[in-house]
Write a protein that holds these residues in place. Structure first.
Motif, PDB file in Angstrom:
ATOM      1  N   PRO A  78      -2.485 -14.302   4.429  1.00 22.18           N
ATOM      2  CA  PRO A  78      -3.021 -12.959   4.197  1.00 22.18           C
ATOM      3  C   PRO A  78      -4.527 -12.844   4.412  1.00 22.18           C
ATOM      4  CG  PRO A  78      -1.383 -13.470   2.534  1.00 22.18           C
ATOM      5  CD  PRO A  78      -1.596 -14.738   3.325  1.00 22.18           C
ATOM      6  N   ILE A  79      -5.255 -13.955   4.272  1.00 17.70           N
ATOM      7  CA  ILE A  79      -6.702 -13.912   4.517  1.00 17.70           C
ATOM      8  C   ILE A  79      -6.991 -13.510   5.954  1.00 17.70           C
ATOM      9  CG2 ILE A  79      -8.805 -15.302   4.615  1.00 17.70           C
ATOM     10  CD1 ILE A  79      -7.639 -17.003   2.355  1.00 17.70           C
ATOM     11  N   TYR A  80      -6.176 -13.984   6.887  1.00 12.37           N
ATOM     12  CA  TYR A  80      -6.360 -13.605   8.292  1.00 12.37           C
ATOM     13  C   TYR A  80      -6.315 -12.088   8.450  1.00 12.37           C
ATOM     14  CZ  TYR A  80      -5.118 -12.364  13.045  1.00 12.37           C
ATOM     15  OH  TYR A  80      -5.080 -11.734  14.264  1.00 12.37           O
ATOM     16  N   TYR A  81      -5.355 -11.456   7.804  1.00 12.27           N
ATOM     17  CA  TYR A  81      -5.208 -10.007   7.959  1.00 12.27           C
ATOM     18  C   TYR A  81      -6.356  -9.250   7.283  1.00 12.27           C
ATOM     19  CZ  TYR A  81      -0.699 -11.338   9.754  1.00 12.27           C
ATOM     20  OH  TYR A  81       0.282 -11.919  10.515  1.00 12.27           O
ATOM     21  N   VAL A  82      -6.846  -9.776   6.162  1.00 14.12           N
ATOM     22  CA  VAL A  82      -8.004  -9.148   5.526  1.00 14.12           C
ATOM     23  C   VAL A  82      -9.207  -9.195   6.468  1.00 14.12           C
ATOM     24  CG1 VAL A  82      -9.646  -9.287   3.614  1.00 14.12           C
ATOM     25  CG2 VAL A  82      -7.205  -9.606   3.186  1.00 14.12           C
ATOM     26  N   MET A  83      -9.468 -10.336   7.076  1.00 15.35           N
ATOM     27  CA  MET A  83     -10.564 -10.441   8.026  1.00 15.35           C
ATOM     28  C   MET A  83     -10.392  -9.444   9.174  1.00 15.35           C
ATOM     29  SD  MET A  83     -12.933 -12.616   7.152  1.00 15.35           S
ATOM     30  CE  MET A  83     -13.765 -12.552   8.736  1.00 15.35           C
ATOM     31  N   THR A  84      -9.168  -9.290   9.643  1.00 13.15           N
ATOM     32  CA  THR A  84      -8.902  -8.396  10.772  1.00 13.15           C
ATOM     33  C   THR A  84      -9.175  -6.947  10.422  1.00 13.15           C
ATOM     34  OG1 THR A  84      -7.234  -9.956  11.561  1.00 13.15           O
ATOM     35  CG2 THR A  84      -7.162  -7.751  12.495  1.00 13.15           C
ATOM     36  N   HIS A  85      -8.969  -6.561   9.182  1.00 14.59           N
ATOM     37  CA  HIS A  85      -9.251  -5.189   8.757  1.00 14.59           C
ATOM     38  C   HIS A  85     -10.702  -4.803   9.025  1.00 14.59           C
ATOM     39  CE1 HIS A  85      -5.717  -3.380   6.777  1.00 14.59           C
ATOM     40  NE2 HIS A  85      -5.344  -4.621   6.555  1.00 14.59           N
ATOM     41  N   PHE A  86     -11.584  -5.768   9.020  1.00 19.32           N
ATOM     42  CA  PHE A  86     -12.996  -5.510   9.299  1.00 19.32           C
ATOM     43  C   PHE A  86     -13.330  -5.787  10.764  1.00 19.32           C
ATOM     44  CE2 PHE A  86     -12.636  -6.455   4.807  1.00 19.32           C
ATOM     45  CZ  PHE A  86     -13.429  -5.485   4.217  1.00 19.32           C
ATOM     46  N   SER A  87     -13.003  -6.979  11.249  1.00 23.25           N
ATOM     47  CA  SER A  87     -13.483  -7.401  12.561  1.00 23.25           C
ATOM     48  C   SER A  87     -12.906  -6.580  13.705  1.00 23.25           C
ATOM     49  CB  SER A  87     -13.153  -8.886  12.779  1.00 23.25           C
ATOM     50  OG  SER A  87     -11.754  -9.115  12.750  1.00 23.25           O
ATOM     51  N   LYS A  88     -11.664  -6.177  13.593  1.00 22.47           N
ATOM     52  CA  LYS A  88     -11.021  -5.447  14.683  1.00 22.47           C
ATOM     53  C   LYS A  88     -11.524  -4.007  14.790  1.00 22.47           C
ATOM     54  CE  LYS A  88      -6.369  -4.418  16.513  1.00 22.47           C
ATOM     55  NZ  LYS A  88      -6.363  -5.362  17.640  1.00 22.47           N
ATOM     56  N   TYR A  89     -11.854  -3.424  13.656  1.00 29.14           N
ATOM     57  CA  TYR A  89     -12.106  -1.984  13.630  1.00 29.14           C
ATOM     58  C   TYR A  89     -13.561  -1.589  13.411  1.00 29.14           C
ATOM     59  CZ  TYR A  89      -7.055  -2.096  13.181  1.00 29.14           C
ATOM     60  OH  TYR A  89      -5.715  -2.344  13.386  1.00 29.14           O
ATOM     61  N   ILE A  90     -14.385  -2.502  12.911  1.00 31.12           N
ATOM     62  CA  ILE A  90     -15.826  -2.235  12.784  1.00 31.12           C
ATOM     63  C   ILE A  90     -16.523  -3.107  13.823  1.00 31.12           C
ATOM     64  CG2 ILE A  90     -17.836  -2.241  11.283  1.00 31.12           C
ATOM     65  CD1 ILE A  90     -15.967  -2.012   8.900  1.00 31.12           C
ATOM     66  N   ARG A  91     -17.019  -2.475  14.857  1.00 28.74           N
ATOM     67  CA  ARG A  91     -17.482  -3.197  16.037  1.00 28.74           C
ATOM     68  C   ARG A  91     -19.010  -3.404  16.041  1.00 28.74           C
ATOM     69  NH1 ARG A  91     -14.440  -6.293  17.326  1.00 28.74           N
ATOM     70  NH2 ARG A  91     -15.211  -6.423  19.483  1.00 28.74           N
ATOM     71  N   PRO A  92     -19.478  -4.406  16.763  1.00 33.41           N
ATOM     72  CA  PRO A  92     -20.922  -4.620  16.861  1.00 33.41           C
ATOM     73  C   PRO A  92     -21.645  -3.353  17.326  1.00 33.41           C
ATOM     74  CG  PRO A  92     -19.729  -6.452  17.833  1.00 33.41           C
ATOM     75  CD  PRO A  92     -18.703  -5.408  17.524  1.00 33.41           C
ATOM     76  N   GLY A  93     -22.756  -3.079  16.673  1.00 36.05           N
ATOM     77  CA  GLY A  93     -23.501  -1.865  16.981  1.00 36.05           C
ATOM     78  C   GLY A  93     -23.125  -0.697  16.107  1.00 36.05           C
ATOM     79  N   ALA A  94     -22.069  -0.854  15.286  1.00 35.16           N
ATOM     80  CA  ALA A  94     -21.693   0.212  14.354  1.00 35.16           C
ATOM     81  C   ALA A  94     -22.804   0.398  13.326  1.00 35.16           C
ATOM     82  CB  ALA A  94     -20.381  -0.128  13.656  1.00 35.16           C
ATOM     83  N   LYS A  95     -22.889   1.598  12.787  1.00 36.30           N
ATOM     84  CA  LYS A  95     -23.822   1.894  11.716  1.00 36.30           C
ATOM     85  C   LYS A  95     -23.037   2.101  10.421  1.00 36.30           C
ATOM     86  CE  LYS A  95     -28.045   2.593  13.625  1.00 36.30           C
ATOM     87  NZ  LYS A  95     -29.311   2.033  13.117  1.00 36.30           N
ATOM     88  N   ARG A  96     -23.402   1.379   9.388  1.00 37.31           N
ATOM     89  CA  ARG A  96     -22.788   1.705   8.099  1.00 37.31           C
ATOM     90  C   ARG A  96     -23.235   3.091   7.680  1.00 37.31           C
ATOM     91  NH1 ARG A  96     -23.939   1.412   2.566  1.00 37.31           N
ATOM     92  NH2 ARG A  96     -25.937   0.329   2.857  1.00 37.31           N
TER      93      ARG A  96
END
Length: 506
Positions: A428-446
Motif C-alpha cells: 500500500p505504500i507504493y499506492y500512497v506515493m503514487t497519489h502524489f507523484s503521478k498527479y502533482i507534477r514538477p513545476g506545480a504550485k502549491r
C-alpha cells in the motif's frame, strides 16, 4: 394572521421602496441556487483493498464538510516526488525475470505508473549496499587519477538508464555520499570520523569527478547533498561527521568553488538529516551572503518522529531562505522486516521504528506504534503544507528480509520482491506515493485551501498544465462525505475510512 402579514409586507415595501425589495428577493433566490457541478476525477486507495480506483462524485448532494480551493494563493513550486536508486534495489532487479523487472520500473517511471520525478542515489557505498566500496580506493591519490564508478556499472547505472528510457518527462537525481574513502578520514574507518583538512580539496574534486563520470554514461546529476546524516548514526554503517559550521566552510571554500571552476551546474544542498536540529543548521548555512552563496537548498529526513512533521522548523527554514529548496531526501519504514502480501498490516498501528527501543526517554513520545500508510500520507501532506518542495522515499525495492543490507539494517520499501520465486508485491505504500507523484507534477504550485474538518488532512497544487490536484487523507475509522469547491463550482464525494484520495480538476 394573513391580514397582519400583508400589512407587514406593505409597510416594509413603503418604507424601503418596491425596487429595493425586489432586488432583495432576487438576491435571496440567487443565493439559494445550487452551484454548478465541479467536474473532477477522483482516485482512492483504502484499507478496504482499493488501489487507485476511480470514485464517482455524488451528484446533487451537499455536505457539512467543505473544502474550498483558493487557487490565487500560491506557495512553493514543486520539484518532484520519488524514491532512491540503491545498490540493493538494483541488485534485486537484476535477479528478477525480464518481465518482472520491466513491470517494477514501469510502475515507478512509466506513464501507467507513479511517474517518479525526483530521485536519489548514493556516492560510494551505503548501508543498502552489498559491501563497502569507494570510487577512489587508492590511498593518497590526491588528484583522483584512479577514480572509477565501475562498482555501479552492473546495477545502479543500468537501473537508472532503464528508468530514463521509460520516463516520458524525465526525472532529477540527487546524489549523496555516506562517507569519503577511509584514507581521507581521521579514524581511517568507513564509519564515523571526520574528513581530514588536508583532503578538503581532494574530496571536493571527488564530487566533480563523479559528475563527469556519470555524464559520460549519459546520466545528468541534478543535485548533491554534501553528506548523508552528518550528525552520524552511532557508527553503525558508512558515515562521516560534520557540524553545521564545518559543512558550511567546506561548501564555501572547497566544494562550491571546485564545481564552479569545473563548469558544473548542479544544486548543492546542506544538512541532510532529521528536522529537530534544522534551525541550528539553517542559521549556520544562511548566516550571511558568503556562507549561503553556494547552497541551493536544505535536505531533511523524517526519522525524528513517526507522526510529528516539525512545522515550525520547516517554516523557519523557508523564512530564513525563501528562495532556496527544502527537500525531504530520505524516508522509510525503518527497523522493520517487511510484511509479505498482507495489505492490512500497512494500515494498522503495528510498526515501530528505531526510536521505539533507542530514543532518549524525553523523545519516546515521538516514536509510538504507527500505521505505515498513515506515516507516509501525514508526512507528505504536512511537508507540502509547510514549504517542502520535494519528497524522496528511500529504497525502491527490497527483499522479504528488508535488504540486502551489509549491516542487516532491515527496512521496508514500497515494492517487496521474492527474488527466488520471481514474485513481486506492491505494498500500500507504493499506492500512497503514487497519489502524489503521478498527479502533482514538477513545476506545480502549491495553492491555498480552506478545510472545515481538521480530521481530514488536505493539500492542493496547481499543475503547469492548469489542472488542480487535491490530496485528501482520512485516517479515521468512519467514512466521510465532503464538498469541494473551486470558484462557483462544487462537487460532493465520499471518502472511505482509512483512505487517501487524489482529486483532479481540469
Amino acid at each position: 394572521m394573513n391580514k397582519l402579514h400583508n400589512r407587514s409586507v406593505k409597510t416594509t415595501a413603503n418604507r424601503i421602496g418596491t425596487p429595493l425589495l425586489c432586488f432583495l428577493f432576487l438576491l435571496t433566490f440567487a443565493c439559494m441556487e445550487e452551484k454548478k457541478e465541479l467536474r473532477i476525477q477522483a482516485y482512492e486507495t483504502s484499507s478496504n483493498g482499493s488501489q487507485l480506483e476511480e470514485v464517482e462524485t455524488l451528484s446533487g448532494q451537499q455536505s457539512d464538510i467543505r473544502i474550498q480551493l483558493l487557487p490565487d494563493e500560491e506557495y512553493q513550486t514543486i520539484t518532484g516526488f520519488g524514491g532512491s536508486f540503491t545498490e540493493s534495489s538494483a541488485h534485486l532487479l537484476n535477479q528478477l525475470s525480464k518481465a518482472n523487472r520491466a513491470a517494477v520500473l514501469e510502475a515507478y517511471f512509466g506513464e501507467s505508473g507513479a511517474k517518479y520525478s525526483l530521485t536519489r542515489t548514493h556516492m560510494n557505498s551505503c548501508d543498502f549496499s552489498l559491501s563497502n566500496y569507494s570510487y577512489a580506493p587508492v590511498e593518497n591519490d590526491l588528484q583522483l587519477e584512479h577514480f572509477s564508478i565501475d562498482e555501479d556499472r552492473d546495477d545502479i547505472i543500468p537501473m537508472i538508464k532503464e528508468a530514463m528510457a521509460l520516463s516520458k518527462d524525465g526525472f532529477r537525481i540527487v546524489s549523496s555520499p555516506w562517507t569519503a574513502p577511509p584514507w581521507m578520514k581521521d579514524n581511517k574507518d568507513w564509519r564515523g570520523g571526520k574528513l581530514l583538512p588536508e583532503y578538503n580539496d581532494t574530496w571536493a574534486l571527488f564530487f566533480s569527478k563523479y559528475l563527469e563520470a556519470y555524464k559520460a554514461e549519459g546520466i545528468d546529476i541534478w543535485g548533491f547533498t554534501v553528506e548523508n546524516e552528518p550528525l552520524g548514526n552511532d557508527n553503525n554503517w558508512e558515515s562521516m561527521h560534520f557540524d553545521a559550521e564545518e559543512m558550511t566552510s567546506f561548501v564555501q571554500n572547497h566544494l562550491g568553488p571546485r564545481l564552479e571552476a569545473d563548469g558544473h551546474e548542479v544544486k548543492i544542498m546542506g544538512y541532510d538529516q532529521n528536522r529537530e536540529h534544522l534551525k541550528e543548521w539553517i542559521d549556520a548555512m544562511y548566516k550571511d551572503e558568503a556562507s549561503s552563496k553556494y547552497y541551493d537548498g536544505t535536505a531533511i529526513h523524517w526519522y525524528a518522529s513517526t507522526f510529528e512533521v516539525f512545522p515550525e522548523a520547516l517554516q523557519y527554514a523557508h523564512n530564513k531562505a525563501p528562495d532556496k529548496h527544502l527537500i525531504q531526501t530520505e524516508a522509510c519504514v525503518d527497523a522493520e522486516v517487511p510484511i509479505w502480501k498482507d495489505d492490512a498490516w500497512y494500515w494498522k498501528k503495528e510498526a515501530t521504528d528505531w526510536g521505539w527501543d533507542w530514543a532518549p526517554e524525553k523523545d519516546k513520545h515521538l516514536h509510538p506504534k504507527y500505521a505505515p500508510v498513515n506515516r507516509y500520507a501525514r508526512d507528505i501532506i504536512g511537508c507540502m503544507n509547510n514549504w517542502v518542495d520535494g519528497w524522496i522515499d528511500w529504497n525502491m525495492v527490497l527483499d522479504r528480509q528488508g535488504g540486502p543490507n551489509w549491516f542487516k539494517n532491515w527496512c521496508v520499501a514500497p515494492v517487496i520482491v521474492d527474488q527466488d520465486k520471481d514474485d513481486v508485491y506492491f505494498t500500500p505504500i507504493y499506492y500512497v506515493m503514487t497519489h502524489f507523484s503521478k498527479y502533482i507534477r514538477p513545476g506545480a504550485k502549491r495553492i491555498g485551501f480552506k478545510n472545515s474538518d481538521p480530521e481530514l488532512l488536505v493539500t492542493a497544487a496547481k499543475n503547469p498544465d492548469g489542472s488542480k490536484a487535491v490530496v485528501v487523507f482520512n485516517p479515521g475509522p468512519e467514512e466521510k462525505q465532503f464538498s469541494i469547491s473551486l470558484n462557483e463550482e462544487e462537487a460532493s464525494i465520499r471518502i472511505d475510512a482509512q483512505a487517501i484520495q487524489t482529486l483532479i480538476i481540469e
